[in-house]
Design a protein around this motif. Structure first.
Motif, short mmCIF file in Angstrom:
data_model
loop_
_atom_site.label_atom_id
_atom_site.label_comp_id
_atom_site.label_asym_id
_atom_site.label_seq_id
_atom_site.Cartn_x
_atom_site.Cartn_y
_atom_site.Cartn_z
N LEU A 56 10.86 -4.32 14.73
CA LEU A 56 9.50 -4.80 14.47
C LEU A 56 8.72 -3.80 13.61
CD1 LEU A 56 8.57 -6.24 17.97
CD2 LEU A 56 9.07 -7.51 15.89
N LEU A 57 8.82 -2.53 13.95
CA LEU A 57 8.10 -1.51 13.17
C LEU A 57 8.64 -1.43 11.74
CD1 LEU A 57 7.74 1.32 15.83
CD2 LEU A 57 5.96 -0.22 14.97
N PHE A 58 9.94 -1.54 11.56
CA PHE A 58 10.53 -1.53 10.22
C PHE A 58 10.04 -2.75 9.43
CE2 PHE A 58 14.24 -1.85 7.27
CZ PHE A 58 14.04 -0.63 6.63
N GLY A 59 9.89 -3.87 10.08
CA GLY A 59 9.34 -5.06 9.42
C GLY A 59 7.92 -4.84 8.96
N ILE A 60 7.12 -4.14 9.78
CA ILE A 60 5.74 -3.84 9.39
C ILE A 60 5.72 -2.91 8.18
CG2 ILE A 60 3.64 -2.63 10.15
CD1 ILE A 60 4.27 -3.74 12.98
N VAL A 61 6.59 -1.90 8.18
CA VAL A 61 6.68 -0.98 7.04
C VAL A 61 7.08 -1.74 5.78
CG1 VAL A 61 7.99 0.96 6.09
CG2 VAL A 61 7.12 1.07 8.44
N LEU A 62 8.06 -2.62 5.89
CA LEU A 62 8.48 -3.40 4.73
C LEU A 62 7.38 -4.33 4.24
CD1 LEU A 62 12.18 -4.35 5.54
CD2 LEU A 62 11.34 -2.70 3.88
N ALA A 63 6.63 -4.91 5.16
CA ALA A 63 5.52 -5.79 4.77
C ALA A 63 4.45 -5.01 4.02
CB ALA A 63 4.93 -6.47 6.00
N ASN A 64 4.16 -3.80 4.51
CA ASN A 64 3.17 -2.97 3.81
C ASN A 64 3.68 -2.55 2.43
OD1 ASN A 64 1.22 -3.06 5.79
ND2 ASN A 64 2.03 -1.28 6.86
N ALA A 65 4.95 -2.22 2.34
CA ALA A 65 5.53 -1.86 1.04
C ALA A 65 5.47 -3.05 0.08
CB ALA A 65 6.96 -1.38 1.22
N ALA A 66 5.75 -4.23 0.59
CA ALA A 66 5.68 -5.43 -0.26
C ALA A 66 4.25 -5.69 -0.73
CB ALA A 66 6.22 -6.64 0.51
N THR A 67 3.28 -5.45 0.13
CA THR A 67 1.88 -5.62 -0.25
C THR A 67 1.51 -4.65 -1.38
OG1 THR A 67 1.31 -6.32 1.97
CG2 THR A 67 -0.49 -5.56 0.59
N ILE A 68 1.95 -3.41 -1.26
CA ILE A 68 1.65 -2.41 -2.29
C ILE A 68 2.31 -2.79 -3.61
CG2 ILE A 68 2.06 0.00 -2.96
CD1 ILE A 68 1.71 0.67 0.05
N VAL A 69 3.57 -3.21 -3.57
CA VAL A 69 4.27 -3.61 -4.79
C VAL A 69 3.59 -4.83 -5.41
CG1 VAL A 69 6.44 -4.56 -5.67
CG2 VAL A 69 6.47 -2.60 -4.14
N THR A 70 3.15 -5.76 -4.59
CA THR A 70 2.45 -6.96 -5.09
C THR A 70 1.14 -6.58 -5.76
OG1 THR A 70 3.43 -8.28 -3.34
CG2 THR A 70 1.50 -9.19 -4.42
N ILE A 71 0.40 -5.65 -5.17
CA ILE A 71 -0.87 -5.21 -5.77
C ILE A 71 -0.61 -4.54 -7.11
CG2 ILE A 71 -2.76 -3.55 -5.50
CD1 ILE A 71 -2.67 -4.20 -2.48
N ILE A 72 0.39 -3.68 -7.17
CA ILE A 72 0.71 -2.99 -8.43
C ILE A 72 1.15 -3.99 -9.49
CG2 ILE A 72 2.34 -1.39 -9.51
CD1 ILE A 72 2.27 0.19 -6.87
N PHE A 73 2.01 -4.93 -9.11
CA PHE A 73 2.49 -5.95 -10.06
C PHE A 73 1.34 -6.82 -10.54
CE2 PHE A 73 4.32 -10.13 -11.03
CZ PHE A 73 5.20 -9.76 -12.04
N ASP A 74 0.47 -7.25 -9.63
CA ASP A 74 -0.66 -8.10 -9.97
C ASP A 74 -1.62 -7.35 -10.92
OD1 ASP A 74 -2.13 -10.49 -9.81
OD2 ASP A 74 -3.47 -9.62 -8.31
N ASP A 75 -1.83 -6.07 -10.65
CA ASP A 75 -2.68 -5.27 -11.52
C ASP A 75 -2.06 -5.14 -12.92
OD1 ASP A 75 -4.96 -3.55 -12.03
OD2 ASP A 75 -3.52 -1.89 -12.00
N ALA A 76 -0.76 -4.92 -12.99
CA ALA A 76 -0.09 -4.80 -14.28
C ALA A 76 -0.17 -6.11 -15.06
CB ALA A 76 1.36 -4.39 -14.08
N VAL A 77 0.03 -7.23 -14.39
CA VAL A 77 -0.06 -8.53 -15.06
C VAL A 77 -1.47 -8.78 -15.57
CG1 VAL A 77 0.06 -11.02 -14.66
CG2 VAL A 77 1.89 -9.54 -13.83
N THR A 78 -2.45 -8.40 -14.77
CA THR A 78 -3.86 -8.61 -15.18
C THR A 78 -4.21 -7.74 -16.38
OG1 THR A 78 -4.44 -9.09 -12.89
CG2 THR A 78 -6.23 -8.52 -14.36
#
Length: 81
Positions: A56-78
């Motif tokens: 469960l904790l590893f899933g939370i870490v992965l979800a947070n990492a995915a959120t950070i990658v999504t924010i970076i990707f979204d910023d780059a696209v913008t």
């Protein structure tokens, strides 16, 4: 055959931090190769309990990492579109 009958699981058993880390990594990531497993009831209970929590904790870490990658990707696209 004698070696198998005389084995008690303790003689010649050397604590190995690398093997322990690899075992716990496979439990935590839910891969579980099956090449090593606890043989006692208490060991199985601990691995089941802490393994479930770590998954469960590893899933939370992965979800947070995915959120950070999504924010970076979204910023780059913008910025570059």
């Amino acid at each position: 055959m004698n070696a198998f009958l005389e084995a008690n699981g303790f003689e010649g058993c050397v604590p190995d931090a690398n093997a322990a880390a690899w075992f716990w990594f496979t439990v935590m990531t839910a891969m579980g190769y099956g090449n090593a497993s606890p043989s006692t009831t208490a060991g199985r209970f601990l691995v089941y309990t802490f393994g479930s929590l770590c998954i469960l904790l590893f899933g939370i870490v992965l979800a947070n990492a995915a959120t950070i990658v999504t924010i970076i990707f979204d910023d780059a696209v913008t910025r570059y579109s």
